[in-house]
Scaffold this active site. Sequence first.
Site, mmCIF file in Angstrom:
data_model
loop_
_atom_site.group_PDB
_atom_site.id
_atom_site.type_symbol
_atom_site.label_atom_id
_atom_site.label_comp_id
_atom_site.label_asym_id
_atom_site.label_seq_id
_atom_site.Cartn_x
_atom_site.Cartn_y
_atom_site.Cartn_z
ATOM 1 N N LYS A 1 28.991 -14.409 59.522
ATOM 2 C CA LYS A 1 28.181 -15.486 58.941
ATOM 3 C C LYS A 1 28.528 -16.785 59.670
ATOM 4 O O LYS A 1 28.023 -17.040 60.757
ATOM 5 C CB LYS A 1 28.444 -15.579 57.429
ATOM 6 C CG LYS A 1 27.757 -14.489 56.614
ATOM 7 C CD LYS A 1 28.538 -13.229 56.576
ATOM 8 C CE LYS A 1 28.101 -12.259 55.523
ATOM 9 N NZ LYS A 1 28.893 -11.020 55.564
ATOM 10 N N ASP B 1 36.962 -16.486 49.505
ATOM 11 C CA ASP B 1 36.094 -15.619 50.290
ATOM 12 C C ASP B 1 35.171 -16.593 51.027
ATOM 13 O O ASP B 1 34.242 -17.142 50.452
ATOM 14 C CB ASP B 1 35.319 -14.684 49.359
ATOM 15 C CG ASP B 1 34.298 -13.844 50.108
ATOM 16 O OD1 ASP B 1 34.089 -14.093 51.314
ATOM 17 O OD2 ASP B 1 33.690 -12.966 49.486
ATOM 18 N N PHE C 1 31.213 -11.002 45.567
ATOM 19 C CA PHE C 1 30.255 -10.272 46.397
ATOM 20 C C PHE C 1 30.470 -8.764 46.214
ATOM 21 O O PHE C 1 31.545 -8.338 45.820
ATOM 22 C CB PHE C 1 30.397 -10.677 47.869
ATOM 23 C CG PHE C 1 29.378 -9.999 48.739
ATOM 24 C CD1 PHE C 1 28.026 -10.284 48.590
ATOM 25 C CD2 PHE C 1 29.744 -9.049 49.675
ATOM 26 C CE1 PHE C 1 27.073 -9.634 49.358
ATOM 27 C CE2 PHE C 1 28.797 -8.401 50.450
ATOM 28 C CZ PHE C 1 27.458 -8.686 50.294
ATOM 29 N N ASP C 2 29.465 -7.959 46.521
ATOM 30 C CA ASP C 2 29.555 -6.526 46.183
ATOM 31 C C ASP C 2 30.710 -5.792 46.877
ATOM 32 O O ASP C 2 31.371 -4.958 46.256
ATOM 33 C CB ASP C 2 28.213 -5.796 46.377
ATOM 34 C CG ASP C 2 27.701 -5.866 47.802
ATOM 35 O OD1 ASP C 2 28.149 -6.750 48.547
ATOM 36 O OD2 ASP C 2 26.837 -5.054 48.178
ATOM 37 N N TYR D 1 46.016 -5.190 75.019
ATOM 38 C CA TYR D 1 46.251 -4.630 73.680
ATOM 39 C C TYR D 1 47.074 -5.592 72.835
ATOM 40 O O TYR D 1 46.750 -5.844 71.678
ATOM 41 C CB TYR D 1 46.988 -3.287 73.807
ATOM 42 C CG TYR D 1 47.075 -2.526 72.508
ATOM 43 C CD1 TYR D 1 46.154 -1.526 72.209
ATOM 44 C CD2 TYR D 1 48.073 -2.806 71.576
ATOM 45 C CE1 TYR D 1 46.228 -0.821 71.015
ATOM 46 C CE2 TYR D 1 48.146 -2.110 70.383
ATOM 47 C CZ TYR D 1 47.229 -1.114 70.098
ATOM 48 O OH TYR D 1 47.298 -0.425 68.927
ATOM 49 N N HIS E 1 23.567 0.857 46.702
ATOM 50 C CA HIS E 1 22.310 0.319 47.241
ATOM 51 C C HIS E 1 22.098 0.667 48.713
ATOM 52 O O HIS E 1 20.977 0.728 49.175
ATOM 53 C CB HIS E 1 22.232 -1.195 47.040
ATOM 54 C CG HIS E 1 23.371 -1.971 47.620
ATOM 55 N ND1 HIS E 1 24.641 -1.942 47.090
ATOM 56 C CD2 HIS E 1 23.441 -2.782 48.689
ATOM 57 C CE1 HIS E 1 25.424 -2.721 47.810
ATOM 58 N NE2 HIS E 1 24.726 -3.241 48.790
ATOM 59 N N ALA F 1 33.112 -16.635 53.797
ATOM 60 C CA ALA F 1 32.080 -16.233 54.757
ATOM 61 C C ALA F 1 31.158 -17.384 55.159
ATOM 62 O O ALA F 1 30.807 -17.533 56.321
ATOM 63 C CB ALA F 1 31.264 -15.078 54.179
HETATM 64 N N1 F0G Z 1 31.946 -11.881 51.204
HETATM 65 C C1 F0G Z 1 30.710 -12.387 51.136
HETATM 66 C C2 F0G Z 1 30.444 -13.607 50.321
HETATM 67 C C3 F0G Z 1 29.664 -11.755 51.820
HETATM 68 O O1 F0G Z 1 28.432 -12.247 51.736
HETATM 69 C C4 F0G Z 1 29.949 -10.605 52.602
HETATM 70 C C5 F0G Z 1 28.900 -9.915 53.322
HETATM 71 C C6 F0G Z 1 31.262 -10.131 52.655
HETATM 72 C C7 F0G Z 1 32.240 -10.807 51.950
HETATM 73 C C8 F0G Z 1 31.623 -8.920 53.456
HETATM 74 O O2 F0G Z 1 31.586 -9.187 54.808
HETATM 75 O O3 F0G Z 1 29.769 -7.719 55.727
HETATM 76 O O4 F0G Z 1 31.497 -8.747 57.200
HETATM 77 O O5 F0G Z 1 32.098 -6.902 55.674
HETATM 78 N N2 F0G Z 1 27.701 -10.117 53.134
HETATM 79 C C9 F0G Z 1 26.595 -9.563 53.869
HETATM 80 C C10 F0G Z 1 25.332 -10.022 53.225
HETATM 81 C C11 F0G Z 1 26.647 -8.113 54.088
HETATM 82 O O6 F0G Z 1 24.267 -9.504 53.606
HETATM 83 O O7 F0G Z 1 25.361 -10.908 52.371
HETATM 84 P P1 F0G Z 1 31.202 -8.070 55.913
#
Ligand code: F0G
Length: 458
Positions: free
Chosen positions: A258, A215, A124-125, A72, A450, A217
């Site tokens: 990613k 960000d 990102f969304d 843990y 979406h 990813a």
């Molecule tokens: N930032 C970016 C640029 C992303 O593309 C994503 C996720 C996230 C943050 C959030 O990360 O999914 O691990 O919580 N993108 C995926 C996509 C879902 O299909 O582009 P997460």
Amino acid sequence: MELPFAENYKIKMVENIRRSTRAERERWIREARYNLFNLRSDQVFVDLLTDSGTGAMSDRQWSAMMLGDESYAGASSYYKLKEAISDITGFPYFLPTHQGRAAENVLFSTLIKAGQVVPGNAHFDTTKGHIEFRKATAIDCTIDEASDTTLDHPFKGNVDLNKLQHVFDTHPLEQIPFIIVTITCNTSGGQPVSLENMRQVRQLANRYGVRVIFDAARFAENAYFIKLREPGYADRSIREIVHEMFSLADAMTMSSKKDGIVNMGGFIGLREEELFRQASVYNIMFEGYITYGGMSGRDMNALAVGLYEATEFDYLETRISQVAYLGRKLHEAGIPVQYPFGGHAIFVDALKFLPLVPREQFVAQTLALELYVEGGVRGVEIGTIMADRDPVTRLNRYPSLELVRLAIPRRTYTNNHMDYVAASLINVWQRRNEIRTGYRIVNEAPILRHFTVELDRV
Ligand code: F0G
């Protein structure tokens, strides 16, 4: 004869996938309320919904999993990951989280207050969702070139410094907690940000004393494009470039699904001890104790290996060449795709593809559904449905682009699959003039609609 390009791996384990008939797909998508997220994976032949968590781990990652320490507190897996993160990114502090949006949740809980604004390049969304959830506003400062899909520009993810300056000119400083730079910029088409641009953003942030957060990813794919396209970097290694990139940020949020090449996981990288301390409180509350934060020890081990694999040049060349292979096939057929090709996906310009479908009938969604019915290929809409309603007026927000994203999972499909995808889309292209109507919303959630939206044919 010049030797052709070939993948830098061979395959040790396979997963069977099944083809379906058009009649089956028509029934399945109707039952799914015309939402591709509602399909079962066995109803999909080639799944390009996302490159997130869908990659294939290597034998080294699988073997590292066997050595996972599930303690843990203070697990050796945590320290292994901490070492890998600090070696690759240079961030001395880190907090594990269960995925990228969880990292956003923890860090934004620490930094954002209601009424603030967060400038950046096409958030990102989930990033935008986490900003708006806190009654703050995301301000998009991406360069205008990004919204012209035909324009050849090496760094379409760049931040427009005049737009960024304007945010600082029109808001009191205490309203701007940080600038967020997404590398690569998913929303603008998997497009990279140049080091020069990151440096300029850093300078502007320094002038005002605000933080810069990445960000990150797809940071490794961003570094690959810098090596190929930015003057002065051709002879630098990917890891050197990655180091230089992160030296320009105060913190990073990461979706390890990613460029960590794992199926689940995320983290926050931090430079300041005090910020790490503050964020730790939220991490413990939302994610788990600071030495696991929503990840099992074996997953942290796999991520520690994945971060190294993702920053190898040969891996990145294999990966990004496959994306470009699909892009070229579509481009040669005359299909309007975002150019230059993105790092993780090909983005099809739906407004140009289906000019007869009215904007309010969700053009990109219509195209994504046609592609699924045609070949069992699942892409995703990045358009009006994903853009959600304006939080104040509740009207649909119409983004400058309606895109269908074909995201390629890492090390998962072969180029034969890419040929299959291209053929499916070319078939839709050939009957594009018969597609004149789209869909209407029957049911939707107030935010991030979406994922669960239900549609019907107009
Ligand atoms: N930032 C970016 C640029 C992303 O593309 C994503 C996720 C996230 C943050 C959030 O990360 O999914 O691990 O919580 N993108 C995926 C996509 C879902 O299909 O582009 P997460």
